[in-house]
Design a protein around this motif. Structure first.
Motif, mmCIF file in Angstrom:
data_model
loop_
_atom_site.group_PDB
_atom_site.id
_atom_site.type_symbol
_atom_site.label_atom_id
_atom_site.label_comp_id
_atom_site.label_asym_id
_atom_site.label_seq_id
_atom_site.Cartn_x
_atom_site.Cartn_y
_atom_site.Cartn_z
ATOM 1 N N ALA A 43 0.831 -1.202 0.000
ATOM 2 C CA ALA A 43 0.000 0.000 0.000
ATOM 3 C C ALA A 43 0.870 1.259 0.000
ATOM 4 O O ALA A 43 0.551 2.242 -0.673
ATOM 5 N N ARG A 44 1.955 1.222 0.732
ATOM 6 C CA ARG A 44 2.856 2.383 0.763
ATOM 7 C C ARG A 44 3.461 2.643 -0.616
ATOM 8 O O ARG A 44 3.574 3.795 -1.056
ATOM 9 N N ASP A 45 3.828 1.564 -1.319
ATOM 10 C CA ASP A 45 4.399 1.719 -2.659
ATOM 11 C C ASP A 45 3.375 2.315 -3.629
ATOM 12 O O ASP A 45 3.731 3.122 -4.496
ATOM 13 N N VAL A 46 2.120 1.898 -3.505
ATOM 14 C CA VAL A 46 1.069 2.443 -4.368
ATOM 15 C C VAL A 46 0.901 3.937 -4.101
ATOM 16 O O VAL A 46 0.770 4.743 -5.028
ATOM 17 N N CYS A 47 0.926 4.316 -2.817
ATOM 18 C CA CYS A 47 0.805 5.734 -2.465
ATOM 19 C C CYS A 47 1.961 6.536 -3.064
ATOM 20 O O CYS A 47 1.750 7.609 -3.643
ATOM 21 N N GLN A 48 3.171 6.013 -2.955
ATOM 22 C CA GLN A 48 4.333 6.710 -3.493
ATOM 23 C C GLN A 48 4.242 6.838 -5.014
ATOM 24 O O GLN A 48 4.588 7.873 -5.585
ATOM 25 N N LEU A 49 3.755 5.784 -5.659
ATOM 26 C CA LEU A 49 3.604 5.795 -7.109
ATOM 27 C C LEU A 49 2.600 6.850 -7.551
ATOM 28 O O LEU A 49 2.850 7.622 -8.499
ATOM 29 N N LEU A 50 1.471 6.918 -6.854
ATOM 30 C CA LEU A 50 0.435 7.895 -7.211
ATOM 31 C C LEU A 50 0.871 9.325 -6.884
ATOM 32 O O LEU A 50 0.494 10.263 -7.588
ATOM 33 N N LEU A 52 3.905 10.421 -7.153
ATOM 34 C CA LEU A 52 4.800 10.802 -8.251
ATOM 35 C C LEU A 52 4.034 11.086 -9.532
ATOM 36 O O LEU A 52 4.288 12.074 -10.223
ATOM 37 N N LYS A 53 3.068 10.213 -9.846
ATOM 38 C CA LYS A 53 2.320 10.366 -11.093
ATOM 39 C C LYS A 53 1.453 11.628 -11.096
ATOM 40 O O LYS A 53 1.227 12.235 -12.137
ATOM 41 N N ASN A 54 0.962 12.008 -9.926
ATOM 42 C CA ASN A 54 0.092 13.174 -9.833
ATOM 43 C C ASN A 54 0.836 14.447 -9.429
ATOM 44 O O ASN A 54 0.217 15.508 -9.293
ATOM 45 N N HIS A 55 2.140 14.311 -9.215
ATOM 46 C CA HIS A 55 2.977 15.459 -8.830
ATOM 47 C C HIS A 55 2.485 16.100 -7.528
ATOM 48 O O HIS A 55 2.460 17.321 -7.392
ATOM 49 N N TYR A 56 2.096 15.239 -6.569
ATOM 50 C CA TYR A 56 1.663 15.725 -5.274
ATOM 51 C C TYR A 56 2.854 15.937 -4.352
ATOM 52 O O TYR A 56 3.933 15.374 -4.569
ATOM 53 N N ILE A 57 2.632 16.706 -3.306
ATOM 54 C CA ILE A 57 3.651 16.875 -2.270
ATOM 55 C C ILE A 57 3.483 15.756 -1.252
ATOM 56 O O ILE A 57 2.379 15.511 -0.758
ATOM 57 N N ASP A 58 4.565 15.067 -0.959
ATOM 58 C CA ASP A 58 4.497 13.964 -0.008
ATOM 59 C C ASP A 58 4.627 14.499 1.416
ATOM 60 O O ASP A 58 5.712 14.754 1.906
ATOM 61 N N ASP A 59 3.481 14.669 2.070
ATOM 62 C CA ASP A 59 3.492 15.152 3.454
ATOM 63 C C ASP A 59 3.182 14.019 4.437
ATOM 64 O O ASP A 59 2.785 14.256 5.577
ATOM 65 N N HIS A 60 3.346 12.778 3.979
ATOM 66 C CA HIS A 60 3.179 11.567 4.805
ATOM 67 C C HIS A 60 1.736 11.363 5.275
ATOM 68 O O HIS A 60 1.503 10.662 6.259
ATOM 69 N N SER A 61 0.789 11.970 4.578
ATOM 70 C CA SER A 61 -0.612 11.780 4.957
ATOM 71 C C SER A 61 -1.414 11.046 3.880
ATOM 72 O O SER A 61 -2.556 10.645 4.130
ATOM 73 N N TRP A 62 -0.827 10.861 2.697
ATOM 74 C CA TRP A 62 -1.537 10.160 1.626
ATOM 75 C C TRP A 62 -1.724 8.699 2.007
ATOM 76 O O TRP A 62 -0.803 8.035 2.439
ATOM 77 N N THR A 63 -2.964 8.245 1.825
ATOM 78 C CA THR A 63 -3.340 6.928 2.342
ATOM 79 C C THR A 63 -4.193 6.176 1.328
ATOM 80 O O THR A 63 -4.950 6.778 0.573
ATOM 81 N N LYS A 97 -14.071 -0.536 -3.766
ATOM 82 C CA LYS A 97 -13.157 0.409 -4.393
ATOM 83 C C LYS A 97 -11.925 0.654 -3.529
ATOM 84 O O LYS A 97 -11.962 0.483 -2.308
ATOM 85 N N LEU A 98 -10.855 1.066 -4.196
ATOM 86 C CA LEU A 98 -9.677 1.587 -3.525
ATOM 87 C C LEU A 98 -9.716 3.106 -3.658
ATOM 88 O O LEU A 98 -9.907 3.622 -4.756
ATOM 89 N N TYR A 99 -9.554 3.797 -2.541
ATOM 90 C CA TYR A 99 -9.517 5.260 -2.560
ATOM 91 C C TYR A 99 -8.131 5.745 -2.147
ATOM 92 O O TYR A 99 -7.505 5.177 -1.255
ATOM 93 N N PHE A 100 -7.687 6.802 -2.803
ATOM 94 C CA PHE A 100 -6.412 7.432 -2.496
ATOM 95 C C PHE A 100 -6.685 8.861 -2.056
ATOM 96 O O PHE A 100 -7.102 9.694 -2.852
ATOM 97 N N ARG A 101 -6.520 9.123 -0.779
ATOM 98 C CA ARG A 101 -6.782 10.458 -0.251
ATOM 99 C C ARG A 101 -5.964 10.677 1.023
ATOM 100 O O ARG A 101 -5.335 9.758 1.539
ATOM 101 N N LYS A 102 -6.015 11.894 1.518
ATOM 102 C CA LYS A 102 -5.221 12.232 2.699
ATOM 103 C C LYS A 102 -5.902 11.767 3.986
ATOM 104 O O LYS A 102 -7.118 11.811 4.122
ATOM 105 N N ASN A 103 -5.067 11.329 4.905
ATOM 106 C CA ASN A 103 -5.508 10.977 6.248
ATOM 107 C C ASN A 103 -4.476 11.557 7.206
ATOM 108 O O ASN A 103 -3.414 10.979 7.431
ATOM 109 N N TYR A 104 -4.793 12.729 7.753
ATOM 110 C CA TYR A 104 -3.818 13.447 8.572
ATOM 111 C C TYR A 104 -3.502 12.720 9.882
ATOM 112 O O TYR A 104 -2.518 13.043 10.544
#
Length: 225
Positions: A43-50, A52-63, A97-104
């Motif tokens: 799951a962590r690898d998928v978050c890192q991949l997304l 990068l692909k979406n050019h997001y800032i990695d603030d360690h909350s993407w889940t 479904k799989l959801y990719f969103r922030k979880n602070y």
């Protein structure tokens, strides 16, 4: 003295090829993205991949979340979990479904463990003098010998029944128990409710509507297939 030559035959090495799968991941706005991933991706690898692909800032909350709409449940997929294994437990006709969103609050347990251990709800196996630091609380929680007991009231419903009851529960390393007599912790009054080694914990998204729950917030244990 002469040495005779010997022929040594080495066993053939079979290359390991990881199969790839295409997974669909949804965003909060219900747009989706198909991503080709190896079968051992976490799951962590998928978050890192997304990220990068979406050019997001990695603030360690993407889940990455597992969403089960047919029973109104959702859970955070842990960083180490294999995503393909999660998908393999889904039924063919389920619209999960799989959801990719922030979880602070993703790593809040490790940052501020004291928030998860209110004084009136925690009992330690050994007496402690003075205040306990967050680091000590976390160490106690993760230690196999000094696991703290967390206790308090929860609303629970027995399978096949419509009414909810307010019951005193105790969370221990061996599992979750409830008391059959008030707040008694005597072994004869404690009944085993669930263990965690083969279960996932889900948050209820529509507890009042689907199950007549007394509160909006709820959780349940779902045994892994």
């Amino acid at each position: 003295m002469s040495l005779s030559a010997r022929r040594v035959t080495l066993p053939a090495i079979t290359p390991i090829v990881l199969q790839k799968r295409v997974i669909k991941v949804y965003s909060e706005d219900e747009t989706s993205r198909a991503v080709e991933v190896p079968s051992d991706i976490t799951a962590r690898d998928v978050c890192q991949l997304l990220i990068l692909k979406n050019h997001y800032i990695d603030d360690h909350s993407w889940t990455l979340f597992e969403h089960l709409p047919h029973i109104g449940l959702e859970r955070t997929i842990e960083d180490h979990e294999l995503v393909i294994e999660v998908l393999s437990n889904w039924g063919m006709e389920e619209e999960n479904k799989l959801y990719f969103r922030k979880n602070y609050a993703k790593y809040e347990f490790f940052k501020n463990p004291m928030y998860f251990f209110p004084e009136h709800m925690v009992s330690f196996a050994t007496e402690t003098n003075g205040e306990i630091s967050p680091t000590q609380i976390l160490q106690m929680f993760l230690s196999s010998s000094t696991y703290p007991e967390i206790h308090g009231f929860l609303h629970a419903k027995e399978q096949g029944k419509k009414s909810w009851k307010k019951i005193y529960f105790l969370l221990r390393r061996s599992g979750l128990y409830f008391s059959t007599k008030g707040t008694s912790k005597e072994p004869r009054h404690l009944q085993f409710f669930s263990e965690f080694g083969n279960s996932d914990i889900y948050v209820s998204l529509a507890g009042k509507k689907k199950h007549g729950a007394p509160t909006n917030y709820g959780f349940c244990f779902k045994v892994q297939a």
